[in-house]
Enzyme design. Structure first.
Site, PDB file in Angstrom:
ATOM      1  CB  VAL A  83     -10.459  61.460   2.248  1.00 25.68           C
ATOM      2  CG1 VAL A  83     -10.097  60.542   3.440  1.00 25.68           C
ATOM      3  CG2 VAL A  83      -9.510  61.255   0.981  1.00 25.68           C
ATOM      4  NE  ARG A  91     -10.261  60.907  15.125  1.00 24.47           N
ATOM      5  CZ  ARG A  91     -10.982  61.449  14.133  1.00 24.47           C
ATOM      6  NH1 ARG A  91     -11.431  60.584  13.056  1.00 24.47           N
ATOM      7  NH2 ARG A  91     -11.278  62.789  13.968  1.00 24.47           N
ATOM      8  NE  ARG A  92     -14.819  52.737  15.697  1.00 23.14           N
ATOM      9  CZ  ARG A  92     -15.882  51.859  16.233  1.00 23.14           C
ATOM     10  NH1 ARG A  92     -16.148  50.745  16.103  1.00 23.14           N
ATOM     11  NH2 ARG A  92     -16.611  52.644  17.165  1.00 23.14           N
ATOM     12  N   GLY A  93      -8.665  53.295  12.539  1.00 21.51           N
ATOM     13  CA  GLY A  93      -7.469  53.165  11.548  1.00 21.51           C
ATOM     14  C   GLY A  93      -8.047  52.839  10.115  1.00 21.51           C
ATOM     15  CD  GLU A 120     -10.617  68.196  11.483  1.00 16.22           C
ATOM     16  OE1 GLU A 120     -10.461  68.773  12.522  1.00 16.22           O
ATOM     17  OE2 GLU A 120     -11.008  67.160  11.372  1.00 16.22           O
ATOM     18  CE1 TYR A 124      -5.967  62.793   4.047  1.00 12.58           C
ATOM     19  CE2 TYR A 124      -6.344  65.132   4.416  1.00 12.58           C
ATOM     20  CZ  TYR A 124      -6.769  63.812   3.965  1.00 12.58           C
ATOM     21  OH  TYR A 124      -8.033  63.590   3.733  1.00 12.58           O
ATOM     22  CG  PHE A 399      -8.675  68.712  -5.889  1.00 13.40           C
ATOM     23  CD1 PHE A 399      -7.556  69.409  -6.523  1.00 13.40           C
ATOM     24  CD2 PHE A 399      -8.336  67.313  -5.573  1.00 13.40           C
ATOM     25  CE1 PHE A 399      -6.348  69.056  -6.053  1.00 13.40           C
ATOM     26  CE2 PHE A 399      -7.191  67.155  -5.120  1.00 13.40           C
ATOM     27  CZ  PHE A 399      -6.088  67.962  -5.323  1.00 13.40           C
TER      28      PHE A 399
HETATM   29  C1  LIG Z   1     -10.600  62.591   8.638  1.00 14.08           C
HETATM   30  C2  LIG Z   1     -11.338  60.996   8.654  1.00 14.08           C
HETATM   31  C3  LIG Z   1     -11.165  60.765   7.251  1.00 14.08           C
HETATM   32  C4  LIG Z   1     -10.322  60.274   9.568  1.00 14.08           C
HETATM   33  O1  LIG Z   1     -10.396  58.887   9.258  1.00 14.08           O
HETATM   34  P1  LIG Z   1     -10.350  57.857  10.501  1.00 14.08           P
HETATM   35  O2  LIG Z   1     -10.555  56.551  10.012  1.00 14.08           O
HETATM   36  O3  LIG Z   1     -11.001  58.372  11.747  1.00 14.08           O
HETATM   37  O4  LIG Z   1      -8.635  57.982  10.656  1.00 14.08           O
HETATM   38  P2  LIG Z   1      -7.716  56.932  11.388  1.00 14.08           P
HETATM   39  O5  LIG Z   1      -8.281  56.098  12.408  1.00 14.08           O
HETATM   40  O6  LIG Z   1      -6.912  55.964  10.310  1.00 14.08           O
HETATM   41  O7  LIG Z   1      -6.722  57.970  12.012  1.00 14.08           O
HETATM   42  C5  LIG Z   1      -5.133  57.638  12.113  1.00 14.08           C
HETATM   43  C6  LIG Z   1      -4.719  58.620  13.038  1.00 14.08           C
HETATM   44  O8  LIG Z   1      -4.991  60.127  12.621  1.00 14.08           O
HETATM   45  C7  LIG Z   1      -5.726  60.648  13.576  1.00 14.08           C
HETATM   46  N1  LIG Z   1      -6.710  61.461  13.198  1.00 14.08           N
HETATM   47  C8  LIG Z   1      -7.580  61.219  12.074  1.00 14.08           C
HETATM   48  N2  LIG Z   1      -8.442  61.996  11.608  1.00 14.08           N
HETATM   49  C9  LIG Z   1      -8.150  63.022  12.627  1.00 14.08           C
HETATM   50  C10 LIG Z   1      -8.895  64.414  12.952  1.00 14.08           C
HETATM   51  N3  LIG Z   1      -9.860  64.721  12.308  1.00 14.08           N
HETATM   52  N4  LIG Z   1      -8.469  65.080  13.800  1.00 14.08           N
HETATM   53  C11 LIG Z   1      -7.510  64.439  14.916  1.00 14.08           C
HETATM   54  N5  LIG Z   1      -6.980  63.522  14.551  1.00 14.08           N
HETATM   55  C12 LIG Z   1      -7.346  62.714  13.506  1.00 14.08           C
HETATM   56  C13 LIG Z   1      -6.208  59.540  14.515  1.00 14.08           C
HETATM   57  O9  LIG Z   1      -6.581  59.936  15.815  1.00 14.08           O
HETATM   58  C14 LIG Z   1      -5.345  58.449  14.478  1.00 14.08           C
HETATM   59  O10 LIG Z   1      -4.095  59.032  15.350  1.00 14.08           O
HETATM   60  P3  LIG Z   1      -3.424  57.628  16.017  1.00 14.08           P
HETATM   61  O11 LIG Z   1      -2.528  56.909  14.743  1.00 14.08           O
HETATM   62  O12 LIG Z   1      -2.327  58.233  16.921  1.00 14.08           O
HETATM   63  O13 LIG Z   1      -4.227  57.036  16.868  1.00 14.08           O
HETATM   64  C15 LIG Z   1     -12.633  61.098   9.344  1.00 14.08           C
HETATM   65  O14 LIG Z   1     -12.456  61.487  10.289  1.00 14.08           O
HETATM   66  C16 LIG Z   1     -13.564  61.803   8.422  1.00 14.08           C
HETATM   67  O15 LIG Z   1     -14.161  61.150   7.485  1.00 14.08           O
HETATM   68  N6  LIG Z   1     -13.630  63.071   8.704  1.00 14.08           N
HETATM   69  C17 LIG Z   1     -14.716  63.729   8.051  1.00 14.08           C
HETATM   70  C18 LIG Z   1     -14.618  64.055   6.683  1.00 14.08           C
HETATM   71  C19 LIG Z   1     -13.030  64.609   6.215  1.00 14.08           C
HETATM   72  O16 LIG Z   1     -12.761  65.726   6.906  1.00 14.08           O
HETATM   73  N7  LIG Z   1     -12.450  64.129   5.348  1.00 14.08           N
HETATM   74  C20 LIG Z   1     -11.142  64.441   4.525  1.00 14.08           C
HETATM   75  C21 LIG Z   1     -11.516  65.165   3.614  1.00 14.08           C
HETATM   76  S1  LIG Z   1     -10.004  65.891   3.111  1.00 14.08           S
END
Ligand SMILES: CC(C)(COP(=O)(O)OP(=O)(O)OC[C@H]1O[C@@H](n2cnc3c(N)ncnc32)[C@H](O)[C@@H]1OP(=O)(O)O)[C@@H](O)C(=O)NCCC(=O)NCCS
Length: 399
Positions: A83, A91-93, A120, A124, A399
């Protein structure tokens, strides 16, 4: 919200998805050699991409598997992984759209549950995942690590060559089978990855043979320390079908030469290895981390699949904003669980239900944390007895 559209990726796009995921974890792109190997991890019919124009900006995939639930049944399960969202598009959904689509599709295709391992803890919960099993880090001082005379003995341990990672080890894993709620079936690419060396260490596998044949194995690597530094043996995987196999494999590990410390991460909270040592303080629990993040995709089927303890039935209201078909009242008793129109005694979100489902957290503990709303206090001790499993849940598959 950014303008993006989602679709399943085809084979030619999977490498870009892998590189996007690696970049999100601050890792370099995959090499040609590693990509040839990595293609076995991707199931190309299950990898989603989010696109802005023609540009891939986010991805998520899953593998088909099974999850063991309390009582010993296994249910169709999706292991979600890889993911990531581009750093300039977070942070754009994008993740929200990917997961909404992925979880809806997985439910429609028959998965009862999905699990993942989270980078983190804040990501989720909003999508209905709850921590359903945890694991501890055990560090053993090898030079003080003799086992006491009552530790199980017998059996043989043999080293196996690298071919065993995709042949002998999966066979032993299947033969041992689910030992606890939370066990998941592994997929072929998982085994392939297990065999790949970690930077700076080789991987070694050893199999334990007990009275009825091969009944456990361990995969480990050793990192030699320089002058004044410790040499550390890290357990990468350990499967034991009996206390004898567990003791035999650890006895073997603790006798590997040129090692100061043996480190095993994400092991079951009640694994009795430290209790097998003559010097209890030779084994130190250094940390407890979340392991399984569980998303119940089909709550009626998930509740019906597990068994329950002896207690008066309770009526529970489950809320699920993302998958509203799960929303409803369920009557849970020693004979099973089914939807009902009766008024609810307890109410909780699907996230809290996930924490209780495999037996990791008692409903009364969740209530004390404000995660279960109690309309009828008499229902809480009954819910505790119904959900109790007598076994600490654990997956053991990272995984
Ligand atoms: C984690 C990740 C996939 C989130 O993607 P994203 O497109 O930014 O997530 P979204 O914009 O859909 O966020 C949805 C909500 O979750 C929150 N959120 C998402 N990731 C977050 C994070 N790492 N820390 C804090 N809040 C987070 C957003 O602020 C948002 O909150 P809101 O609905 O209140 O505005 C992205 O930050 C990423 O690629 N991180 C690095 C790789 C990683 O950790 N992947 C997960 C592997 S398990």
């Amino acid at each position: 919200m950014t303008a993006h559209r989602l679709r399943l990726l085809d084979q030619s796009e999977l490498r870009a998805a892998q590189d996007l995921f690696l970049a999100a974890l601050h890792r370099p792109p995959i090499s040609d050699a590693d990509w040839t190997a990595a293609t076995t991890y991707y199931d190309n019919s299950r990898t989603l991409g989010a696109f802005e124009g023609d540009r891939l900006i986010g991805t998520a995939t899953s593998w088909a598997s099974r999850l063991a639930v309390p009582g010993g049944a296994t249910v169709p399960h999706a292991a979600i992984s890889r993911v990531g969202v581009r750093a300039d598009r977070t942070r754009r959904g994008v993740l929200s759209a990917l997961l909404r689509s992925q979880l809806t599709q997985l439910r429609e295709q028959g998965s009862v549950a999905a699990t993942l391992r989270a980078t983190e803890a804040v990501i989720y919960g909003r999508f209905g995942f709850g921590v359903a099993s945890r694991g501890r880090t055990l560090v053993v001082d090898r030079r003080r690590s003799a086992m006491h005379g009552h530790a199980p003995a017998g059996g043989e341990v043999r080293l196996v060559d690298t071919d065993a990672f995709t042949s002998v080890l999966p066979t032993v894993f299947e033969a041992v089978g689910p030992q606890r709620p939370g066990w998941i079936q592994r997929w072929s690419g998982w085994w392939y990855r297990l065999g790949r060396p970690e930077p700076g260490e080789t991987k070694v596998a050893a199999v334990h043979t007990g009275p009825h044949g091969d009944d456990g194995f361990v995969v480990y690597g050793v990192r030699r320390g320089g002058h004044g530094e410790k040499s550390v043996l890290t357990v990468r995987d350990l499967v034991a079908g009996s206390p004898q196999a567990l003791a035999g494999l650890w006895r073997f590990l603790l006798r590997v030469d040129l090692v100061d410390e043996v480190v095993a991460e994400l092991r079951p909270l009640d694994e009795p290895v430290d209790l097998m040592l003559a010097d209890r303080r030779a084994g130190e629990v250094r940390a407890v981390h979340d392991e399984t993040w569980l998303r119940l995709l089909h709550v009626p089927d998930a509740l019906a699949a597990r068994t329950y303890g002896e207690a008066n039935p309770v009526v529970v209201e489950v809320a699920d904003a993302l998958l509203p078909a799960n929303h409803g009242h369920y009557r849970i008793g020693p004979d099973g669980a089914e939807p009902t129109d009766e008024p609810a005694q307890l109410a909780l979100d699907v996230t809290a239900l996930a924490a209780a489902y495999l037996g990791d957290v008692a409903p009364s503990t969740l209530a004390a944390a404000g995660l279960v709303q109690v309309a009828d206090p008499a229902a809480l001790p009954n819910a505790d007895r119904l959900f109790a499993t007598g076994q600490v849940p654990w997956s053991g598959t990272y995984f």
